[in-house]
Design a protein around this motif. Structure first.
Motif, PDB file in Angstrom:
ATOM      1  N   VAL A 297      30.037   2.417 -25.603  1.00 18.25           N
ATOM      2  CA  VAL A 297      30.484   2.846 -24.267  1.00 18.25           C
ATOM      3  C   VAL A 297      29.903   4.263 -23.790  1.00 18.25           C
ATOM      4  O   VAL A 297      29.436   4.191 -22.732  1.00 18.25           O
ATOM      5  CB  VAL A 297      32.336   2.976 -24.104  1.00 18.25           C
TER       6      VAL A 297
ATOM      7  N   ASP B 290      32.728   1.314 -31.057  1.00 16.28           N
ATOM      8  CA  ASP B 290      33.113   0.798 -29.638  1.00 16.28           C
ATOM      9  C   ASP B 290      32.886   1.787 -28.730  1.00 16.28           C
ATOM     10  O   ASP B 290      32.206   2.263 -27.722  1.00 16.28           O
ATOM     11  CB  ASP B 290      34.622   0.341 -29.498  1.00 16.28           C
TER      12      ASP B 290
ATOM     13  N   ARG C 201      40.522   4.506 -22.867  1.00 19.87           N
ATOM     14  CA  ARG C 201      40.824   3.819 -24.250  1.00 19.87           C
ATOM     15  C   ARG C 201      40.725   4.804 -25.240  1.00 19.87           C
ATOM     16  O   ARG C 201      41.353   4.533 -26.289  1.00 19.87           O
ATOM     17  CB  ARG C 201      39.784   2.553 -24.187  1.00 19.87           C
TER      18      ARG C 201
ATOM     19  N   ALA D   8      36.652   6.376 -17.708  1.00 26.83           N
ATOM     20  CA  ALA D   8      35.757   5.031 -18.175  1.00 26.83           C
ATOM     21  C   ALA D   8      36.015   5.125 -19.752  1.00 26.83           C
ATOM     22  O   ALA D   8      35.879   4.114 -20.511  1.00 26.83           O
ATOM     23  CB  ALA D   8      34.348   5.237 -18.070  1.00 26.83           C
ATOM     24  N   THR D   9      36.378   6.327 -20.297  1.00 26.73           N
ATOM     25  CA  THR D   9      36.557   6.454 -21.727  1.00 26.73           C
ATOM     26  C   THR D   9      38.222   6.803 -22.233  1.00 26.73           C
ATOM     27  O   THR D   9      38.445   7.074 -23.164  1.00 26.73           O
ATOM     28  CB  THR D   9      35.700   7.824 -22.229  1.00 26.73           C
TER      29      THR D   9
ATOM     30  N   MET E 234      26.094   3.705 -22.881  1.00 25.72           N
ATOM     31  CA  MET E 234      26.110   3.113 -21.662  1.00 25.72           C
ATOM     32  C   MET E 234      26.360   3.896 -20.456  1.00 25.72           C
ATOM     33  O   MET E 234      25.533   4.239 -19.561  1.00 25.72           O
ATOM     34  CB  MET E 234      26.980   1.967 -21.494  1.00 25.72           C
ATOM     35  N   LEU E 235      27.246   4.902 -20.601  1.00 23.10           N
ATOM     36  CA  LEU E 235      27.619   6.150 -19.525  1.00 23.10           C
ATOM     37  C   LEU E 235      26.421   7.009 -19.591  1.00 23.10           C
ATOM     38  O   LEU E 235      26.100   7.152 -18.360  1.00 23.10           O
ATOM     39  CB  LEU E 235      28.941   6.609 -19.860  1.00 23.10           C
TER      40      LEU E 235
END
Length: 196
Positions: free
Chosen positions: A186, A182, A164, A161-162, A189-190
């Motif tokens: 993320v 950004d 990027r 999920a990370t 949220m995780l």
């Protein structure tokens, strides 16, 4: 070839290989270039690394291990709460990758090429990283901070999920001014999703 007074070690060879790769790139760098930089015969290099491929794998592993070792300190800081360790580990991974890409772009580009050829080395590195994340997630479950039935699966999901923010394919994005905003969004949220 200038005479060398130092004992030839695998570590010295790997240091010289990095310098040669930086100067010549992976397509043109040879074992002879490495030997010349060390003031030894190429046979001396081959005594430590049986093939050019083995030398390239070793130098790639050494480069990747720098990141893993840096992150290990965060994993080992068991006196800190797991949520903070998770955030810090992910941030340190992004920062380590940004430094590698920004401080030495020639070598970063070289390692991107070498990593593509060193599948087992890269696979082991990714496993080591997800194992570190698994340890943090397990600590969070044990502390009652996180809830998940399978810390290893959750760690892999966090890593993907990370992506990027640590996959070299996204290196150009890491210099954008909003990358940290950004990243924080993320990770927030995780972490919310993991909370018990």
């Amino acid at each position: 070839m200038p005479p060398t007074s130092e004992t030839l070690t695998a570590e010295r060879i790997l240091e010289a290989t990095e310098d040669v790769l930086r100067r010549h790139g992976p397509a043109k760098a040879t074992v002879v270039d490495v030997a010349r930089a060390l003031g030894v015969s190429h046979g001396s290099v081959y005594r430590h690394f049986r093939t050019k491929a083995a030398l390239r794998e070793a130098v790639t592993k050494r480069w990747l291990d720098r990141t893993t070792e840096e992150l290990a300190g965060i994993v080992a800081a068991t006196d800190r709460d797991p949520q903070t360790r998770l955030r810090d580990w992910l941030a340190a991974l992004l920062e380590a990758k940004r430094r590698k890409a920004g401080d030495d772009p020639e070598l970063f580009a070289t390692y991107s090429v070498l990593a593509a050829d060193a599948g087992e080395v890269v696979g082991a590195h990714l496993t080591e990283l997800t194992d570190q994340l698994t340890e943090i997630v397990r600590a969070g479950v044990a502390a009652g901070t996180f809830t998940t039935p399978d810390p290893a699966t959750t760690a892999r999901a966090l890593f993907h999920a990370t992506g990027r923010f640590h996959d070299p394919g996204y290196a150009r994005e890491w210099e954008r001014p909003e990358v940290w905003d950004d990243f924080a969004a993320v990770v927030d949220m995780l972490v919310r999703g993991l909370r018990a």
